[in-house]
Design a protein around this motif. Structure first.
Motif, short mmCIF file in Angstrom:
data_model
loop_
_atom_site.label_atom_id
_atom_site.label_comp_id
_atom_site.label_asym_id
_atom_site.label_seq_id
_atom_site.Cartn_x
_atom_site.Cartn_y
_atom_site.Cartn_z
N GLY A 1 8.85 -2.20 21.68
CA GLY A 1 8.19 -1.26 22.58
C GLY A 1 6.70 -1.47 22.77
O GLY A 1 6.03 -0.65 23.39
N TYR B 1 1.25 0.79 24.47
CA TYR B 1 2.51 1.46 24.19
C TYR B 1 2.35 2.89 24.67
O TYR B 1 1.24 3.35 24.96
CB TYR B 1 2.85 1.42 22.68
CG TYR B 1 1.70 1.88 21.84
CD1 TYR B 1 1.58 3.22 21.48
CD2 TYR B 1 0.71 1.00 21.44
CE1 TYR B 1 0.50 3.65 20.74
CE2 TYR B 1 -0.37 1.42 20.70
CZ TYR B 1 -0.47 2.75 20.36
OH TYR B 1 -1.55 3.18 19.63
N ASP B 2 3.44 3.59 24.78
CA ASP B 2 3.37 4.97 25.26
C ASP B 2 3.79 5.94 24.16
O ASP B 2 4.42 5.56 23.18
CB ASP B 2 4.20 5.15 26.52
CG ASP B 2 5.70 4.96 26.29
OD1 ASP B 2 6.07 4.21 25.38
OD2 ASP B 2 6.48 5.56 27.04
N GLN C 1 9.37 6.34 21.59
CA GLN C 1 10.63 5.76 22.04
C GLN C 1 10.29 4.43 22.70
O GLN C 1 9.65 4.42 23.74
CB GLN C 1 11.32 6.67 23.07
CG GLN C 1 11.91 7.92 22.47
CD GLN C 1 13.07 7.61 21.57
OE1 GLN C 1 12.97 7.82 20.37
NE2 GLN C 1 14.14 7.10 22.09
N LYS D 1 9.99 1.38 24.97
CA LYS D 1 10.39 1.07 26.34
C LYS D 1 10.56 -0.44 26.43
O LYS D 1 9.72 -1.19 25.98
CB LYS D 1 9.34 1.53 27.35
CG LYS D 1 8.94 2.99 27.26
CD LYS D 1 10.10 3.92 27.52
CE LYS D 1 9.70 5.37 27.57
NZ LYS D 1 9.16 5.95 26.37
N HIS D 2 11.67 -0.84 27.00
CA HIS D 2 11.97 -2.26 27.12
C HIS D 2 11.99 -2.66 28.59
O HIS D 2 12.17 -1.83 29.47
CB HIS D 2 13.32 -2.56 26.47
CG HIS D 2 13.39 -2.14 25.04
ND1 HIS D 2 12.75 -2.82 24.04
CD2 HIS D 2 14.00 -1.08 24.46
CE1 HIS D 2 12.97 -2.21 22.89
NE2 HIS D 2 13.72 -1.15 23.11
N SER E 1 18.04 0.09 37.15
CA SER E 1 16.67 0.57 37.29
C SER E 1 16.60 1.79 38.20
O SER E 1 17.21 1.80 39.26
CB SER E 1 15.79 -0.53 37.87
OG SER E 1 14.50 -0.02 38.15
N PRO F 1 9.61 -0.35 33.13
CA PRO F 1 10.13 1.00 32.80
C PRO F 1 9.14 2.10 33.15
O PRO F 1 7.96 1.85 33.40
CB PRO F 1 10.31 0.92 31.28
CG PRO F 1 9.27 -0.05 30.84
CD PRO F 1 9.18 -1.08 31.94
N ASP F 2 9.64 3.32 33.17
CA ASP F 2 8.78 4.50 33.29
C ASP F 2 8.26 4.82 31.89
O ASP F 2 9.04 5.00 30.96
CB ASP F 2 9.56 5.70 33.82
CG ASP F 2 9.91 5.56 35.29
OD1 ASP F 2 9.18 4.87 36.02
OD2 ASP F 2 10.93 6.14 35.71
N PHE F 3 6.96 4.88 31.75
CA PHE F 3 6.35 5.18 30.46
C PHE F 3 6.04 6.66 30.36
O PHE F 3 5.92 7.36 31.37
CB PHE F 3 5.05 4.37 30.30
CG PHE F 3 5.28 2.90 30.11
CD1 PHE F 3 5.52 2.38 28.85
CD2 PHE F 3 5.28 2.03 31.19
CE1 PHE F 3 5.75 1.02 28.67
CE2 PHE F 3 5.49 0.67 31.02
CZ PHE F 3 5.73 0.17 29.76
N ASP F 4 5.89 7.15 29.11
CA ASP F 4 5.44 8.52 28.90
C ASP F 4 4.06 8.69 29.51
O ASP F 4 3.37 7.71 29.82
CB ASP F 4 5.37 8.83 27.40
CG ASP F 4 6.74 8.90 26.73
OD1 ASP F 4 7.73 9.14 27.44
OD2 ASP F 4 6.81 8.71 25.51
#
Length: 119
Positions: A29, A43-44, A52, A54-55, A63, A74-77
């Motif tokens: 991640g 990282y988020d 969590q 994200k890959h 997607s 990916p959608d990040f936090d």
């Protein structure tokens, strides 16, 4: 460093890479922004110490953004944190740099889990 910061700012503004080779996942991640040999990991987090990974999305049909150019991203936090900066010296990022990036992420997130008591 100016080009690298422009890539970071583009991501902050739009949530997508500046171009197809501007960002890639390293491990566990942790991602990197990259320009030439310069690397800036990120990282988020949700801000509470939770994480969590994200890959990179491997299947366009899986997607949520399959119609976009960056469908694989990916959608990040909401909180994305910059981690470890290094210069790539070989074909890959190097396990020592990746491990240090993961260590920095874990240390940073532990501060969210155990905030200092103010008073």
């Amino acid at each position: 460093m100016v080009k690298l910061m422009a890539i970071v700012m583009k991501f902050a503004d739009d949530g997508t890479p500046a171009h197809s080779t501007a960002a890639q996942v390293l491990e566990d991640g942790v991602w990197e922004f990259k320009v030439s040999r310069k690397r800036f990991t990120f990282y988020d987090t949700d801000g509470t110490g939770s994480f969590q990974p994200k890959h990179r999305i491997r299947n366009r049909d899986a997607s949520p953004h399959r119609e976009d150019d960056y469908w694989w991203f990916p959608d990040f936090d909401d909180s994305v944190r910059l981690g470890f900066v290094f210069a790539k010296t070989g074909q890959t990022a190097g396990q020592n740099n990746i491990h240090e990036s993961i260590r920095v992420r874990k240390e940073d997130l532990s501060h969210d889990e155990n905030p200092a008591i103010e008073g």
